[in-house]
Structure formats: C-alpha cells, structure tokens
Design an enzyme around this catalytic site. Sequence first.
Site, PDB file in Angstrom:
ATOM      1  N   ASP A 178      -5.979   1.890   0.373  1.00 23.38           N
ATOM      2  CA  ASP A 178      -5.771   1.551   2.009  1.00 23.38           C
ATOM      3  C   ASP A 178      -4.587   0.819   1.075  1.00 23.38           C
ATOM      4  OD1 ASP A 178      -4.654  -0.314   4.114  1.00 23.38           O
ATOM      5  OD2 ASP A 178      -7.103  -1.733   3.533  1.00 23.38           O
ATOM      6  N   ASP A 381       1.635   3.383   5.350  1.00 16.34           N
ATOM      7  CA  ASP A 381       0.163   2.908   6.025  1.00 16.34           C
ATOM      8  C   ASP A 381      -0.732   4.035   5.295  1.00 16.34           C
ATOM      9  OD1 ASP A 381      -2.155   1.459   5.964  1.00 16.34           O
ATOM     10  OD2 ASP A 381      -2.214   0.745   7.782  1.00 16.34           O
TER      11      ASP A 381
END
Length: 504
Positions: A178, A381
Amino acid sequence: MKVSTFPPLFLLLLIISLSGSCRLGTHAAADHHGHELEDLMVVATSSLEHTARDAAVCSGHKVMPSGDGVRWVPMNRPHGPCSSSPAVMEEDTIDDMLKWDQLRTSYIRRKLSGGGGGAGEDVNSDTTTSGVSEKNGMGVTAVNLGDAKCAAPAPTQSLEEASMTVVMPAARQTMVIDTSSDITWVQCLPCPFPQCHTQKDPFYDPAQSTTYAAIPCGSPACTRLGTAYGNGCSASNNQCRYAVDYGDGTATAGTYITDTLTLSAAIVVEHFQFGCSHAVKGSFSDQTAGVLALGGGAQSLLAQTAKDFGNAFSYCVPLPSSLGFLSLGGPVGASSRFARTPLIRNKRAPTFYIVRLEAITVAGKRLRVPPAAFEAGAVMDSSAVVTQLPPPAYAALRAAFRTAMAAYGPLASPVRNLDTCYDFTRFTNNVTLPKVSLVFAGGAAVLDLDAPSLMLDGCLAFAPTPGGGAHGSSVGFIGNVQQQTYEVLYDVGGGSVGFRRAAC
C-alpha cells in the site's frame, strides 16, 4: 458485458483475455469516425468466454526489475496461475470493489485537505465493524519476520486480494502493498477470533523470535507515531501501542514492536518497526496477514530503508496470468528506461505521492480540457482501483470514448460510478476500442492503455471525482487498473515518478 456476480478479479482477468488478440479484425467500426487504424485496437469478442481457470500458465515478468537486479521480490494476483492460493473465490461483485474504492479515495481526499482521521476508533467494538471489505485487486508479496524458532499452524481460508510475501524470520507472511499508508502491520499472537481474521500463513508469534523487541512508551519511535497512529501505552508492561483507521470501514490496533524483516537475501532490515496487530475492524484480504506500507511518512518501509536503498522503490502490477514484482531502490536520477514526471508532496499529508496530468488523448486526438482542471494533481495509489478524473477532464474523455464506441450502443446500465458500459455479448466477431493515453506533466511520461487497463467488466474504467464542479479542479487518482504491466518507479529522493512499459 453486463454486470454479473462473478468476483471482481475474475472480471479483471476476463478483460485481460479480451485484449489477447491485437491483430486487426473485420469489424467495420475501425474507420467509421475517421480514426487512423494505429489509433485503434481490435480484440476478439470470443475471448470474453474465457475464465480465470482457463489461464493455466503463469508468465514471468518481462524485464529485470530496476535497481541492481537483486533487491526485489515477486508479486502476484490471487487465484490465477501465478498464485499458490486455492482456486475457490467468494462471489463478490464489482460493485463491492467500487464501493470500497470510493470510500478509500474519499478518505484520502479528506486527509489531503487537512481533514480528520487517525487512531480514535475502538476496533474491538462491534458497533464500529463494517461489512465493507478491502478489495483492490493489487498484487501481494511474501516476507519473513523475525528469527524463527518455530511457527504456529495456519488456519484455512481463501485469498481475496493480490499480495506479496514478506518474511520476518519468525514467520513467512503474505501481505498487501500500500503506497498510501505508513504503518506496516501483521496479525500477531495473541490474536483471538473474531477480532482477527483467518490467514494463509502461520500467525507471527513474537515469543518465537530471538530478534523481537518491544518499543517502550516514551521512546522516540513511540513518540513519532503522534496523534495519527499513536494509541497510548499498555498499562501492564509500558509497551507502545498503535492504531490505524483507513477510513474505509477497516482498521487495525495492537502493540508497536521491532524485529528483522527479510524480503529476500538482498533485502534484510534489522530492527524494523511495525505493528503487531491484535484486532482488526472490517474485512481485510482473506489469507493475507497484513499491510506492507510504502507511503511517504516517517514510519513506512521506504523511510526506514531510505539510507540503505536510495529512497526509491518500484513495482509492476501484474495481470492475473503474469508475475509482477516489488523492488527497493531503483535507478534514481537520470535513467533512459523510465519516462518521468515531477513528484508533488503535500506538507499536510506527506504520506501521499501526487503527480499532475497534462493531457488525455483518445484515438490519437488530444482532448480539450482546461489546464486548470488538472491543477490539484492526482494521487499515485497502488490500491485505488480505477482512475478518477476531475469533472471537466472526465466529461471530455467520456464524450470522446462514447463517440468512438457508437457502433456498440445503446449503453448498458451503469455500475456504481462507472457510467459508460457496454453489452458486448451482442457482437460475435471483434470489438474495436479507441486507444487512450494519459500524458503527465512535462510531456515525457505517458501511460498508453491496453484493453485490460481501459475496460473493467465492459465499462470504461474511469470515474469523475466527487468534487470540483463543472470548471474546477479536485484531487484525482491514478488507479491500479491503469497502472497494470507498467513498472512504476517512485524516486522520492529525486522528486520524480517514472514509468516503464511492458515490464510484467
């Protein structure tokens, strides 16, 4: 294709099959609107009949990962031929995945604007649990934690997300990467059910590691957690506690500790600081042990290894039938292998990596979008699903795409925030798609999107941001659907983001 109840990752693979043929077919749409043939791509409609289980062969990544060629670990999607997980998948709809995606990206926008979010919620309380599951389709990898004496048996479960395996010597752990969070964590004994979820690997047990150490309250490492991640101290043993609220219905809390993190023989991080989670809220990926955080904050894996590995990392999001990778380090500074764009940082929220779009082209033509629409930038992201564009940019893209796809009308029903969808089952030969490219600031960095990066379950895999108005700008996102098969380099020390095509 119409929306179905197939799992989201199955649908993603289905679209990948759709892109399997790139030779020109016989469909007449290729030049109906005056487009040059090189500005179109043709795929076989019959490829839509393939399933995830039809892809029996795992193809490796196409290039050597960046850096010195040894500081990398493989990354894969779940359930495909590159995964060791069982083939059984839960019946999750693409609507579930997009719902989670909207919650996650809305939370990040609030953080960028100085809004709330942090360690305040009690993850053990039944009143805070949510039915929302983390479903992003990103890759997973394996790591090891600690100096293993022995390992606890692993419960049986099914993997829902792509992951990577991190090894802390006490236990091999499969984790989701992440880039928009800072605290790495794994489920850690004692980890009772239902506060914890089942996972593929043995639970990490600090008692079985000779290199484990608690982080005491009042220490610099504990103090640096601040109000965002700090959760006080354990009254019984003066041990630092952490908590992370992801703002999408998921959260984790436990003790903050150190141990040796081993990703590969060339990536060994002693005294690595991470969360030993004793409780989670919401539903994280089945069989994954936790999250490997690569954000820009002081606690992330990147920050803790910056001096040793050059303050840079890269990854390649694979298709389900391919193998991807995560690499620490990389070609910092000038490198002809990567097309680069400036990296933008937000002082209020240093966790996030921001780039700026400059233009979008559809079938070789640049869209007329006011430059001001892109001013707020877009978050790069790893976990966001689809790319979100400010309303003026999305409206221009949607209009051009619908015009190029007029032969496949009428439109099918929208799927949550995807409003340009088609039922391709009525076409028996080929489907012709316009080529779409994202051009980043500086003009050198361009993402040329293949069919799997353009369509998601028959829908254009883009959505408008929820704010900004008809002429304004709002923070966008570059989703992992659009990042597929590119090596994305985060050269944080050098202040740039780079792209290398066809890397996995």
